[in-house]
Design a protein around this motif. Structure first.
Motif, mmCIF file in Angstrom:
data_model
loop_
_atom_site.group_PDB
_atom_site.id
_atom_site.type_symbol
_atom_site.label_atom_id
_atom_site.label_comp_id
_atom_site.label_asym_id
_atom_site.label_seq_id
_atom_site.Cartn_x
_atom_site.Cartn_y
_atom_site.Cartn_z
ATOM 1 N N VAL A 158 126.187 11.366 72.444
ATOM 2 C CA VAL A 158 125.857 12.652 71.807
ATOM 3 C C VAL A 158 124.422 13.049 72.148
ATOM 4 C CG1 VAL A 158 125.466 13.787 69.570
ATOM 5 C CG2 VAL A 158 127.569 12.472 69.966
ATOM 6 N N GLN A 159 123.482 12.112 72.100
ATOM 7 C CA GLN A 159 122.090 12.406 72.448
ATOM 8 C C GLN A 159 121.961 12.823 73.910
ATOM 9 O OE1 GLN A 159 119.486 12.791 70.377
ATOM 10 N NE2 GLN A 159 121.085 12.536 68.839
ATOM 11 N N LYS A 160 122.713 12.177 74.785
ATOM 12 C CA LYS A 160 122.692 12.521 76.205
ATOM 13 C C LYS A 160 123.215 13.950 76.408
ATOM 14 C CE LYS A 160 124.197 10.789 80.720
ATOM 15 N NZ LYS A 160 124.961 9.756 81.428
ATOM 16 N N ILE A 161 124.269 14.315 75.686
ATOM 17 C CA ILE A 161 124.812 15.678 75.754
ATOM 18 C C ILE A 161 123.765 16.667 75.247
ATOM 19 C CG2 ILE A 161 126.546 17.251 74.772
ATOM 20 C CD1 ILE A 161 128.483 14.792 74.788
ATOM 21 N N HIS A 162 123.121 16.348 74.136
ATOM 22 C CA HIS A 162 122.073 17.220 73.583
ATOM 23 C C HIS A 162 120.990 17.493 74.620
ATOM 24 C CE1 HIS A 162 122.795 16.493 69.008
ATOM 25 N NE2 HIS A 162 123.859 16.929 69.636
ATOM 26 N N ARG A 163 120.543 16.443 75.294
ATOM 27 C CA ARG A 163 119.494 16.615 76.306
ATOM 28 C C ARG A 163 119.993 17.488 77.457
ATOM 29 N NH1 ARG A 163 118.844 11.248 75.062
ATOM 30 N NH2 ARG A 163 119.929 10.558 76.934
ATOM 31 N N LYS A 164 121.213 17.256 77.892
ATOM 32 C CA LYS A 164 121.760 17.993 79.042
ATOM 33 C C LYS A 164 121.870 19.485 78.753
ATOM 34 C CE LYS A 164 124.094 19.126 82.723
ATOM 35 N NZ LYS A 164 123.329 19.572 83.852
ATOM 36 N N VAL A 165 122.342 19.866 77.564
ATOM 37 C CA VAL A 165 122.595 21.284 77.281
ATOM 38 C C VAL A 165 121.502 21.926 76.439
ATOM 39 C CG1 VAL A 165 125.085 21.046 77.546
ATOM 40 C CG2 VAL A 165 124.081 20.827 75.279
ATOM 41 N N GLY A 166 120.471 21.163 76.075
ATOM 42 C CA GLY A 166 119.330 21.746 75.381
ATOM 43 C C GLY A 166 119.524 21.975 73.896
ATOM 44 N N ILE A 167 120.337 21.175 73.237
ATOM 45 C CA ILE A 167 120.488 21.288 71.782
ATOM 46 C C ILE A 167 119.323 20.555 71.138
ATOM 47 C CG2 ILE A 167 121.893 20.691 69.773
ATOM 48 C CD1 ILE A 167 124.349 20.887 71.595
ATOM 49 N N THR A 168 118.540 21.266 70.344
ATOM 50 C CA THR A 168 117.378 20.651 69.706
ATOM 51 C C THR A 168 117.564 20.455 68.213
ATOM 52 O OG1 THR A 168 116.359 22.819 69.459
ATOM 53 C CG2 THR A 168 115.779 21.551 71.428
ATOM 54 N N ASP A 169 118.564 21.084 67.626
ATOM 55 C CA ASP A 169 118.825 20.970 66.193
ATOM 56 C C ASP A 169 119.530 19.649 65.902
ATOM 57 O OD1 ASP A 169 119.476 21.207 63.536
ATOM 58 O OD2 ASP A 169 120.928 22.820 63.809
ATOM 59 N N GLN A 170 118.777 18.670 65.437
ATOM 60 C CA GLN A 170 119.344 17.346 65.172
ATOM 61 C C GLN A 170 120.128 17.289 63.861
ATOM 62 O OE1 GLN A 170 119.237 14.897 67.503
ATOM 63 N NE2 GLN A 170 118.290 16.498 68.734
ATOM 64 N N GLU A 171 120.022 18.320 63.051
ATOM 65 C CA GLU A 171 120.703 18.340 61.754
ATOM 66 C C GLU A 171 122.015 19.120 61.786
ATOM 67 O OE1 GLU A 171 119.569 16.513 59.207
ATOM 68 O OE2 GLU A 171 118.040 15.858 60.619
#
Length: 194
Positions: free
Chosen positions: A152-165
């Protein structure tokens, strides 16, 4: 590889031109980032997102929503389909780990959407009984399956999701007969098959 139609890809790049301009990027930098010409960027970057024409299949509810009687722009959530083969590498046994460690899988009523209004309608069989979805779902919780957390963290980095909540849900297609109809989400989605 991008699996969106050219219309979807164009729409995404038009919106991205606007977002990057608002973030302070130059026309040349935006063109380079998008892999487009400066002429393409110049055509779209001064518009407001809701003024960008939507291609067929990008339904109104994907671009806007109504909140307290006011039309709200949600084009910042738009992203076309992108297929990345080999993105997840540590996957041996991950499917079984997820389906056993997350214990609250539930089957929901089958529903369909009115693409004009985004309203949902329940589906019924020929005898008038409510149909159930063939897939199951549950909420994602960090810390249950560490390898899934890393993905999930790797996906966040790839697509630029910064909202961790953010909230996240998971679908479980338990056999070859489980399915979900063709649709687009109004939020980010990722599919990570084993």
């Amino acid at each position: 590889q991008c699996s969106s139609s050219s219309g979807y890809s164009d729409y995404q790049d038009r919106l991205r031109s606007i977002q990057l301009r608002k973030a302070g990027y130059s026309k040349a930098d935006i063109a380079k980032d998008l892999g487009r010409s400066e002429k393409f960027v110049a055509r779209w970057w001064q518009l407001e997102p809701l003024a960008v024409p939507r291609p067929p299949g990008v339904h109104q509810y994907l671009a806007t929503t109504m909140l307290a009687g006011k039309q709200i722009d949600r084009t910042n959530m738009w992203r076309g389909v992108e297929v990345l083969r080999g993105f997840a590498t540590d996957v041996v046994g991950l499917y079984d780990e997820i389906t056993t460690q997350f214990s609250s899988w539930k089957q929901s009523a089958s529903e369909t959407k009115d693409f004009r209004t985004a309203s949902y309608f329940l589906r019924y069989d020929h005898e008038g009984k409510m149909r159930m979805m063939s897939m199951r779902s549950t909420g994602y919780r960090q810390g249950v399956v560490p390898r899934l957390d890393a993905l999930v963290q790797k996906i966040h980095r790839k697509v630029g999701i910064t909202d961790q909540e953010h909230g996240a849900g998971m679908y479980w297609f338990s056999d070859g007969d489980a399915s979900v109809g063709s649709h687009r989400h109004v939020f980010w989605s990722a599919r990570a098959p084993e």
